[in-house]
Design a protein around this motif. Structure first.
Motif, mmCIF file in Angstrom:
data_model
loop_
_atom_site.group_PDB
_atom_site.id
_atom_site.type_symbol
_atom_site.label_atom_id
_atom_site.label_comp_id
_atom_site.label_asym_id
_atom_site.label_seq_id
_atom_site.Cartn_x
_atom_site.Cartn_y
_atom_site.Cartn_z
ATOM 1 N N PRO A 158 0.833 -1.208 0.000
ATOM 2 C CA PRO A 158 0.000 0.000 0.000
ATOM 3 C C PRO A 158 0.864 1.252 0.000
ATOM 4 O O PRO A 158 2.004 1.238 0.479
ATOM 5 C CB PRO A 158 -0.813 -0.124 1.289
ATOM 6 C CG PRO A 158 0.005 -0.995 2.170
ATOM 7 C CD PRO A 158 0.703 -1.961 1.260
ATOM 8 N N ARG A 159 0.300 2.345 -0.502
ATOM 9 C CA ARG A 159 1.096 3.555 -0.676
ATOM 10 C C ARG A 159 1.685 4.062 0.643
ATOM 11 O O ARG A 159 2.788 4.604 0.651
ATOM 12 C CB ARG A 159 0.255 4.656 -1.335
ATOM 13 C CG ARG A 159 1.050 5.935 -1.569
ATOM 14 C CD ARG A 159 0.411 6.857 -2.567
ATOM 15 N NE ARG A 159 1.180 8.088 -2.730
ATOM 16 C CZ ARG A 159 0.960 8.974 -3.674
ATOM 17 N NH1 ARG A 159 -0.014 8.782 -4.559
ATOM 18 N NH2 ARG A 159 1.701 10.063 -3.766
ATOM 19 N N ASN A 160 0.994 3.888 1.742
ATOM 20 C CA ASN A 160 1.524 4.388 3.011
ATOM 21 C C ASN A 160 2.708 3.564 3.521
ATOM 22 O O ASN A 160 3.300 3.886 4.553
ATOM 23 C CB ASN A 160 0.429 4.451 4.075
ATOM 24 C CG ASN A 160 -0.184 3.096 4.392
ATOM 25 O OD1 ASN A 160 0.249 2.076 3.869
ATOM 26 N ND2 ASN A 160 -1.193 3.088 5.253
ATOM 27 N N ASP A 161 3.051 2.492 2.791
ATOM 28 C CA ASP A 161 4.187 1.653 3.182
ATOM 29 C C ASP A 161 5.240 1.563 2.084
ATOM 30 O O ASP A 161 6.155 0.748 2.155
ATOM 31 C CB ASP A 161 3.689 0.250 3.548
ATOM 32 C CG ASP A 161 4.764 -0.592 4.216
ATOM 33 O OD1 ASP A 161 5.606 -0.025 4.943
ATOM 34 O OD2 ASP A 161 4.781 -1.824 3.997
ATOM 35 N N TRP A 162 5.126 2.382 1.039
ATOM 36 C CA TRP A 162 6.115 2.343 -0.034
ATOM 37 C C TRP A 162 7.503 2.653 0.514
ATOM 38 O O TRP A 162 7.665 3.475 1.426
ATOM 39 C CB TRP A 162 5.786 3.368 -1.112
ATOM 40 C CG TRP A 162 4.613 3.014 -1.971
ATOM 41 C CD1 TRP A 162 3.839 1.881 -1.907
ATOM 42 C CD2 TRP A 162 4.061 3.819 -3.006
ATOM 43 N NE1 TRP A 162 2.846 1.924 -2.852
ATOM 44 C CE2 TRP A 162 2.953 3.112 -3.537
ATOM 45 C CE3 TRP A 162 4.380 5.063 -3.541
ATOM 46 C CZ2 TRP A 162 2.184 3.618 -4.576
ATOM 47 C CZ3 TRP A 162 3.606 5.574 -4.584
ATOM 48 C CH2 TRP A 162 2.520 4.855 -5.093
ATOM 49 N N GLN A 163 8.497 1.985 -0.089
ATOM 50 C CA GLN A 163 9.892 2.207 0.280
ATOM 51 C C GLN A 163 10.733 2.356 -0.976
ATOM 52 O O GLN A 163 10.423 1.774 -2.021
ATOM 53 C CB GLN A 163 10.439 1.042 1.109
ATOM 54 C CG GLN A 163 9.767 0.822 2.443
ATOM 55 C CD GLN A 163 10.317 -0.388 3.169
ATOM 56 O OE1 GLN A 163 11.320 -0.985 2.743
ATOM 57 N NE2 GLN A 163 9.678 -0.773 4.263
#
Length: 221
Positions: A158-163
């Motif tokens: 999910p976007r809030n966990d992109w790295q």
């Protein structure tokens, strides 16, 4: 015996097995993988005794050992991630050769890690580049030249966990088209995501080729 990369598990039962080197292999890295000294490598392979460094495509006889695992992740062999490999390849300035009938041999090596083997550099190579980086780091890629093959690799993030270093799959022309693009995520703070990828402007580069709305998935192994 067929060709086998050092990143593969070679399934033979003879006491000696033959591998073929690829770009980036050194006497030290082969020795580490094979639990053998560089002196013994040279002793077993007279044809490389005078070489200062290894080149791609050289056959080497080694005692049979279990080769480096291809685990299905993007990282890590010797502490290097697929993203580290991708940045290393970018530093080499890899780009397509514009002269008719000529190819960049390094791009052919990227293609060689996928089904169908080595191909000319005008064949779309974004997926082959990512596959090469993943497998060079000790993971398992998709072995496909198709960018959308990465939609089934690893898991969706999910976007809030992109790295940084995650693998981004874009659609091209249409969300329902077979066409796509795949690259490594670099930065996503602006209006468009910046990615490190192959076949971006016919070279390895960091660019913002597509808007956020064209992201099909961000993947992590």
């Amino acid at each position: 015996m067929g060709k086998a990369h050092l990143t593969d598990t070679i399934e033979v039962h003879a006491p000696i097995s033959t591998i073929y080197t690829k770009l980036g292999d050194t006497f030290a890295s082969v020795a580490q993988l094979g639990d053998i000294s560089t002196i013994d490598i040279r002793a077993m392979n007279p044809h490389v005794r005078e070489l200062a460094e290894l080149e791609a495509g050289i056959p080497l006889d080694l005692p049979f050992i279990k080769r480096r695992s291809r685990s299905g992740t993007a990282a890590t062999a010797g502490g290097r991630s697929a993203y580290d490999i991708a940045k290393r390849e970018k530093s080499l300035g890899v780009s397509e050769v514009s002269a008719p009938g000529e190819d960049n041999p390094r791009i052919r090596v990227y293609h060689a890690t996928t089904h169908g083997g080595a191909m000319p550099d005008e064949v779309s190579w974004c997926s082959s580049y990512v596959n090469y980086c993943v497998e060079e780091a000790g993971g398992r890629g998709t072995d496909s030249k198709a960018a959308r093959s990465w939609l089934t690799w690893g898991h969706d993030v999910p976007r809030n966990d992109w790295q940084e270093g995650d693998i981004v799959v874009f659609w091209r022309e249409s969300p329902d088209s077979w066409k796509g693009h795949v690259a490594f995520l670099v930065n996503w703070d602006g209006e468009r995501p910046f990615v490190l990828g192959g076949n971006q402007g016919n070279r390895i580069s960091v660019d913002d080729p597509y808007p956020f709305r064209q992201i099909l998935s961000v993947r992590r192994g």
